[in-house]
Every structure is written in C-alpha cells, then in structure tokens.
Scaffold this motif. Structure first.
Motif, short mmCIF file in Angstrom:
data_model
loop_
_atom_site.label_atom_id
_atom_site.label_comp_id
_atom_site.label_asym_id
_atom_site.label_seq_id
_atom_site.Cartn_x
_atom_site.Cartn_y
_atom_site.Cartn_z
N ARG A 1 -4.21 -12.28 -4.80
CA ARG A 1 -5.64 -13.03 -4.13
C ARG A 1 -5.57 -13.72 -3.07
NH1 ARG A 1 -9.39 -10.57 -7.82
NH2 ARG A 1 -8.70 -10.48 -9.97
N GLN A 2 -4.80 -14.56 -3.04
CA GLN A 2 -4.52 -15.76 -2.05
C GLN A 2 -4.19 -14.85 -0.68
OE1 GLN A 2 -2.16 -19.12 -3.03
NE2 GLN A 2 -2.63 -19.06 -4.94
N ALA A 3 -3.16 -13.94 -0.95
CA ALA A 3 -2.60 -13.13 0.27
C ALA A 3 -3.89 -12.52 0.72
CB ALA A 3 -1.59 -12.39 -0.08
N LEU A 4 -4.60 -11.66 0.16
CA LEU A 4 -5.68 -10.90 0.39
C LEU A 4 -6.83 -11.53 1.24
CD1 LEU A 4 -6.01 -8.45 -2.50
CD2 LEU A 4 -4.97 -7.74 -0.33
N LYS A 5 -7.07 -12.71 0.72
CA LYS A 5 -8.00 -13.64 1.18
C LYS A 5 -7.46 -14.02 2.62
CE LYS A 5 -10.83 -17.97 0.48
NZ LYS A 5 -10.95 -19.13 -0.37
N ALA A 6 -6.19 -14.54 2.67
CA ALA A 6 -5.63 -14.91 3.91
C ALA A 6 -5.49 -13.78 5.15
CB ALA A 6 -4.09 -15.71 3.55
N LEU A 7 -5.57 -12.65 4.59
CA LEU A 7 -5.75 -11.69 5.59
C LEU A 7 -6.67 -11.00 5.79
CD1 LEU A 7 -2.32 -9.72 4.13
CD2 LEU A 7 -2.48 -10.71 6.37
N GLY A 8 -8.01 -11.66 5.10
CA GLY A 8 -9.26 -10.98 5.04
C GLY A 8 -9.57 -9.50 4.75
N ALA A 9 -8.68 -9.34 3.65
CA ALA A 9 -8.54 -7.86 3.08
C ALA A 9 -8.93 -7.86 1.76
CB ALA A 9 -6.91 -7.48 3.45
N ARG B 1 0.77 -1.30 -0.10
CA ARG B 1 0.03 0.07 0.05
C ARG B 1 0.86 1.37 0.01
NH1 ARG B 1 -5.17 -0.65 4.08
NH2 ARG B 1 -5.58 1.19 3.12
N TYR B 2 2.12 1.26 0.75
CA TYR B 2 2.98 2.43 0.87
C TYR B 2 3.59 2.56 -0.92
CZ TYR B 2 7.13 5.02 2.01
OH TYR B 2 8.26 6.06 2.19
N LEU B 3 3.85 1.51 -1.14
CA LEU B 3 4.39 1.79 -2.84
C LEU B 3 3.12 2.23 -3.55
CD1 LEU B 3 6.37 -1.46 -2.79
CD2 LEU B 3 7.24 0.63 -2.69
N ILE B 4 2.03 1.55 -3.69
CA ILE B 4 0.86 2.14 -4.45
C ILE B 4 0.74 3.54 -4.14
CG2 ILE B 4 -1.50 1.69 -4.87
CD1 ILE B 4 -1.31 -1.28 -4.15
N GLU B 5 0.75 3.99 -3.19
CA GLU B 5 0.38 5.44 -2.72
C GLU B 5 1.43 6.28 -3.44
OE1 GLU B 5 -0.12 5.37 1.27
OE2 GLU B 5 -1.90 4.12 1.41
N LYS C 1 -11.59 0.03 -12.12
CA LYS C 1 -12.05 1.24 -11.27
C LYS C 1 -11.22 1.02 -9.96
CE LYS C 1 -15.95 3.21 -9.28
NZ LYS C 1 -17.45 3.28 -9.21
N GLY C 2 -10.65 1.99 -9.57
CA GLY C 2 -9.88 2.01 -8.21
C GLY C 2 -8.53 1.34 -8.18
N LEU D 1 -9.67 -4.86 -0.45
CA LEU D 1 -8.43 -4.10 -1.13
C LEU D 1 -8.22 -4.41 -2.27
CD1 LEU D 1 -6.02 -3.77 1.92
CD2 LEU D 1 -7.70 -2.08 1.29
N ALA D 2 -8.89 -5.51 -3.05
CA ALA D 2 -8.35 -6.10 -4.46
C ALA D 2 -8.49 -4.78 -5.48
CB ALA D 2 -9.44 -7.05 -4.87
#
Length: 642
Positions: free
Chosen positions: A574-582, A507-511, A593-594, A585-586
């Motif tokens: 996608r696997q990481a976001l699912k494992a983190l319940g995030a 997120r730091y890099l994306i921003e 969009k986004g 944020l996809a």
C-alpha cells in the motif's frame, strides 16, 4: 572410502609420525573434507605434492592460544574465511545477524568473526613472530584492491594491509599455493615472491615491474566516485590471463601489486585435483553436533567444471573463477561417480552434476586456448555469441553414461541453468532429455528481473529471451511423462531498478500467476560491477546515472511488490502504490474483486532463503558473483553477435 583426515591436533600429527607441519591452513568453516570445500581441496593438493599439512578450523579468535594448536609451520600459514565472505556469512542483505551458519557444526552462529581474514591473520602474527602469512579464498579474491564495503558503507583499502599478510592468493588457488610452497621450500624469502600469476603483494615501489597498469590511489577512490569507477574500469580490462598486465594501486606510501590472473588449468590438471581421495564427510569431531549442514546439499554431487562465461554483473565468479569455462574429462567424472556408488551413505541419487552454471560443461570458444576472451564484447549478452559452443555434444553423452552406472538410480543437475542457451526448436531435444532424466521435476533458472533496463544493468539478457524459453519449456513439457516446473530466481533492488520497475515486475508475475516465495535482496559484493554501480550510482563504463535503492524502506517495498502474494507485505505494498500514485492498482494485489489469481503449483517458483548464506555449490556458490571482459575504452562493450 578413505577417512584419513588431515591432522587437526598434535595427536593426529604424532599418529602420522610428524613432529612438525610444513603448512597449516586456517578456515572460518568447519572442516569438511569434500572437494566443494576450498580448504579441503587446497589441503589435499598440497599433501599430494608431498607437504605435511594440518588444519585449524574455526579457531577461537578471542586470543592467540588456539592458533598455537599445531605449532609453528616450517613454511607458512594459509588463511581463508571459508567458502563465502565472512560478512555475507554473518549478515543478511539488511545487515541483520543471520540465525544459522550452514558451514558450522549444527548450523550454529558465532563460530567465525566478522572480517575473519583480518582477525585470523593478526592472531597468527601475535602467536608466531615472523611466520609467513598467505591469505586466500573468496574474501581475499574480492578484496584484493581498494573496494566498496557495504557493511561499513565506505571504501576500504586492500585486505592485504588490514591483514598484514605477506601474499594474497586470488581465484581457486591450487597452482599459486604450490608455487609459493615450492619457492619457500627452496629457500626464497617471502618478501621476494614476485610474479606469481593469481597473487597480490605489498611493495614499497613498483617501478621494478614491467608493463604495469596504475590505478587511482586508495585515497583518491575513497574521495571520488568518478575516480572509483576509473579504477574499476582499468582493473576490469586486465583480467584476461593472456593479455592482462600487473595492476598497482597506491595506499599511502606503499603499493598493492596484483599480478595477472593465472591461465586456466588444463583438463589433466583439473582431473588430478578431483581424482584425489576425499573422505566426502565432515570431521568426526562434529558427529556430536549432528554434523555440518552445508555438506548435505553437496555430499553426493560432482563438480564437472569451473568458470562462467555468463558474466552477470552482480556475481563474483568473474573475478574469482574466471570467464573461461574449464571442464574435467568425462573419464575423471565417471571415476568419481563410481567412487560415490561405493560410499555407504549413497542411496542411488547423485544430487548435482554441475558447476557455476549447469549447462556449460564442455563449453568452449576457439579463442580461449590461444588468446583468452574478447576485449570488447561479452559471450552471452545481449545474445549468445555464435562462436560459443555450449558443450552439449560433450555433456549429454556424459550424463547418459553417469545415469547408466550400476548403483545410480538418479543423476540430477541441481545447479542453475542459463535459460538463454535454450529458447528455440534447435535445443528442444536437449531440453527434453534434461527434463526427462536430470532435473527431479524442477528446473532452476534465473531471469532475475523483467525490465530490460534493469536486466542490462545486471548484465542479463532481455526478458524476451526468458519468455522464449518459457514457451519452449511448455512445448517440450507436453511430451514428458510427468509434469516439470520452473524454479525462478529474482533479485530485488539491483542498481537501476526503481520502485516503478518493481511494480512492473509484480504485474508481470501476477499476469502469469507466478508467486516467488522468497526474493534475494541485492547485496553489493566487493569488486563487482554491480557493487561499483551501487556505490557510485553510475554505470562505470558509460557514466550513465542509475537509480539506487539505498534505504531499507525502499528495498523492502521493492521486495514486497514482487512478493505480492505474502499477506505480511500488504502494508508495504500500500505504501509503495501510494508513493507511485498507483493506488488504483490495489485490487490486483489484494484478495477480493479483481485480486490476483490464486497460486497454482505449475506457476510457483521458490527462491533461496535469506536466513543463511548459500551452501557450497558444485564449485562455488549460487552466484554472489561478478564479471567482465578486458576492455580497451570506457565505453560499454558492443552488444552485437559475432
């Protein structure tokens, strides 16, 4: 330039009128006679002291025949696996065979065995009974005691035992090999070579030694993580050349005896080493293969200094080159620069003037010359000590003289910079001069991560130091005639880094529209602090438990999040976001969009390739490196300014 290589064959020996050699050096690298290659440097130093030296490069280890190529030396065989550890040279961070070896002719793989020191030393024993065997180089330095081995996933004993070597040289080694050669020439037995700073030996009983530090045994550290960390702490405290004691560690009924580190070389001693006449090219035998790729990055470079006071925990430099910076004189560097301009292959560009850290040439501390470094604090984390002089009063005038030499069009600094030595207006003029004349449009820096807890585990300054530097870099950049860009180095899956931390980093890099193309997966190098953290899952000094990503799946997910802009990483993201319940944020990660903003040239930072180990830098390598200071207790060092 002189192209009189050291002998590699019997005919080359006869050409010099030699019927035998005093010392034969064996290396896992191709023979490149350039001061950035360890075997060439050691060979030239020995030859300058009057010894007859020959080189066997990349011998066929499948039998002993190739090791007889130059006959039996009158003094000893000196063996190194090359500029890097042979396991790092042969395998990626995911333990897959590398596709290219930059230190071999034509970049071919398979030219050196795994655990080359062990294999070569045992072949020498097979070829010549009773010949003294001296091992050295980075692989020996970082395996001089019982150590965790990532590739075997176990604690291995000191490499002295597996190699059946008579003596091990750690560090850069020039003073040690000269002393070994001198004492053997004087008729001393190799079994009696004691008390040489910067060496290690095997002894049956260490009680004859004074003031020793006893570590938990190899058997104990192999069975207990706490005993492993205890051994690390005790060893760590003995690395000051002025105060360190001899370290001993039992291996069964024998002992590994490691004498204290050598004192830093004087400026005159360092000058003498680099003033020797190196052909600065690969041996003529490799012309048909297109040469040795690793030379191309350093052929027209200058080593200005050794050592690093930065002490990153993942880096082997602390235990190899040391924490105190040793700089050459300006006169010596200018002499070498003038010799470069006489090289027919030189076309006006010096590719690098540096060392392990680019902006530490001339660095000094009032303690170093008398007492060494501090026992209870570090030089540069969490903030740079006020007593550390980064050396800009010496380095900037030197750079001006080099770029003013006839025949020099560009004098670049290709090594990585410590960004935490910048960051405020007092260094604006220095940064501007470097950007204007010496970085070829790209400055290499190593924030490594963005989460302060992870940076603390790495031994790096907090992310605020990097943010302050970036603001300064942008401010200074507005005054430059052409745009300059940052090349940012990051490490994924370092001990202490969770999958959630990797998401924060993404997120730091994306921003900031930063798109690192490649990331260095953490490798737990032997004898480093980070390697101890990886093995024990604890901080060796505080005992604090650490999360360690040990499965390849988690390591790949951490890297995928950081390399979010690579379409091939989408399934892992996608696997990481699912494992983190995030999963919400996809949209930040995927087009649409986004989605994350498109890459801009200004924000792009390229990472080092994973297809091969780093080539030789102006001294050692980009930091597979480590550090520490001698410490009086098991507590973490104080983190306040002096």
């Amino acid at each position: 330039m002189n192209c009189d290589f050291l002998p590699v064959s019997q005919s080359a020996m006869r050409h010099r009128g030699w019927d035998a050699l005093d010392i034969i050096l064996i290396t896992g690298d191709a023979y490149v006679d350039h001061p950035a290659f360890g075997v060439a440097l050691i060979g030239r130093v020995l030859a300058a002291h009057g010894y007859r030296v020959g080189i066997i490069a990349q011998p066929d280890w499948r039998n002993a025949d190739d090791f007889r190529r130059l006959g039996r030396p009158t003094l000893f065989f000196g063996i190194t696996s090359g500029n890097v550890d042979s396991m790092v040279a042969n395998y990626t961070a995911n333990k897959r065979p590398r596709r290219k070896d930059a230190f071999s002719p034509g970049g071919r793989v398979g030219m050196r065995p795994d655990r080359a020191l062990v294999v070569y030393a045992n072949r020498v024993r097979q070829a010549f009974k009773g010949v003294p065997v001296v091992i050295g180089g980075l692989e020996a330095s970082m395996r001089r005691l019982a150590h965790y081995d990532f590739w075997d996933n176990r604690v291995r004993r000191s490499i002295l035992f597996d190699a059946r070597a008579d003596i091990l040289v750690y560090g850069m080694g020039e003073a040690q090999v000269i002393e070994i050669a001198r004492r053997l020439s004087a008729g001393e037995s190799v079994d009696g070579l004691d008390s040489i700073a910067g060496t290690a030996v095997i002894r049956k009983d260490p009680e004859y030694l004074d003031e020793i530090a006893v570590l938990p045994s190899f058997e104990d550290v192999g069975e207990s993580a706490d005993r492993f960390n205890e051994a690390f702490r005790r060893f760590y405290r003995q690395q000051n050349p002025f105060t360190g004691r001899t370290v001993v560690q039992a291996h069964g009924d024998r002992w590994a005896v490691v004498f204290p580190p050598p004192k830093p070389l004087s400026e005159a001693q360092l000058d003498a080493i680099y003033d020797l006449d190196y052909p600065r090219r690969w041996h003529l035998d490799y012309d048909g293969d297109g040469g040795v790729p690793a030379l191309e990055t350093v052929r027209h470079s200058l080593v200005t200094h050794r050592g690093c006071s930065g002490e990153c925990n993942f880096c082997s430099l602390y235990f190899h080159q040391g924490r105190m910076v040793q700089s050459r004189s300006e006169a010596s560097i200018l002499r070498e620069a003038r010799r470069l301009t006489e090289d027919p292959t030189f076309h006006g560009t010096i590719t690098d003037m540096g060392g392990p850290t680019a902006n530490l040439y001339g660095a000094d501390c009032p303690r170093w010359a008398r007492k060494g470094f501090c026992a209870d604090r570090r030089c540069m984390v969490p903030a740079t000590c006020l007593r550390l002089d980064p050396g800009y009063a010496r380095s900037l005038p030197l750079y001006r003289q080099v770029r003013g030499l006839p025949g020099v069009k560009h004098a670049f600094i290709g090594s990585g910079f410590r960004h935490d030595l910048f960051g405020d207006a007092s260094t604006d003029a220095c940064l501007e001069e470097l950007c204007r004349f010496h970085i070829s449009g790209r400055m290499k820096v190593a924030p490594e991560h963005v989460c302060d807890m992870v940076l603390d585990a790495m031994g790096k300054p907090p992310i605020a130091a990097y943010d302050a530097f970036v603001a300064q870099f942008k401010r200074v950049g507005q005054r430059l005639p052409a745009p300059c860009f940052l090349v940012n180095y990051f490490i994924s899956a370092h001990p202490g880094a969770t999958l959630g931390d990797a998401l924060k980093m993404a997120r730091y890099l994306i921003e900031r529209s930063m798109h690192p193309e490649q990331i260095q997966d953490f490798i737990p190098l032997p004898l480093t602090l980070s390697g101890a953290m990886y093995h024990t899952e604890k901080d060796p000094f505080s005992g604090r438990p650490l999360h360690v990503a040990k499965t390849f799946r988690e390591r790949k997910m951490q890297r995928a999040l950081i390399q979010y802009n690579n379409p091939a990483n989408r399934p892992l993201i996608r696997q990481a976001l699912k494992a983190l319940g995030a999963e919400h944020l996809a949209p930040m990660f995927f087009r649409g969009k986004g989605a994350a903003r498109k890459t801009t040239r200004r924000s792009e930072g390229r990472k080092r390739p994973e297809t091969g180990p780093p080539g030789p830098r102006s001294s050692t390598s980009r930091k597979p490196a480590a550090r520490a200071g001698a410490r009086p207790s098991a507590k973490r060092p104080r983190k306040s300014r002096r």
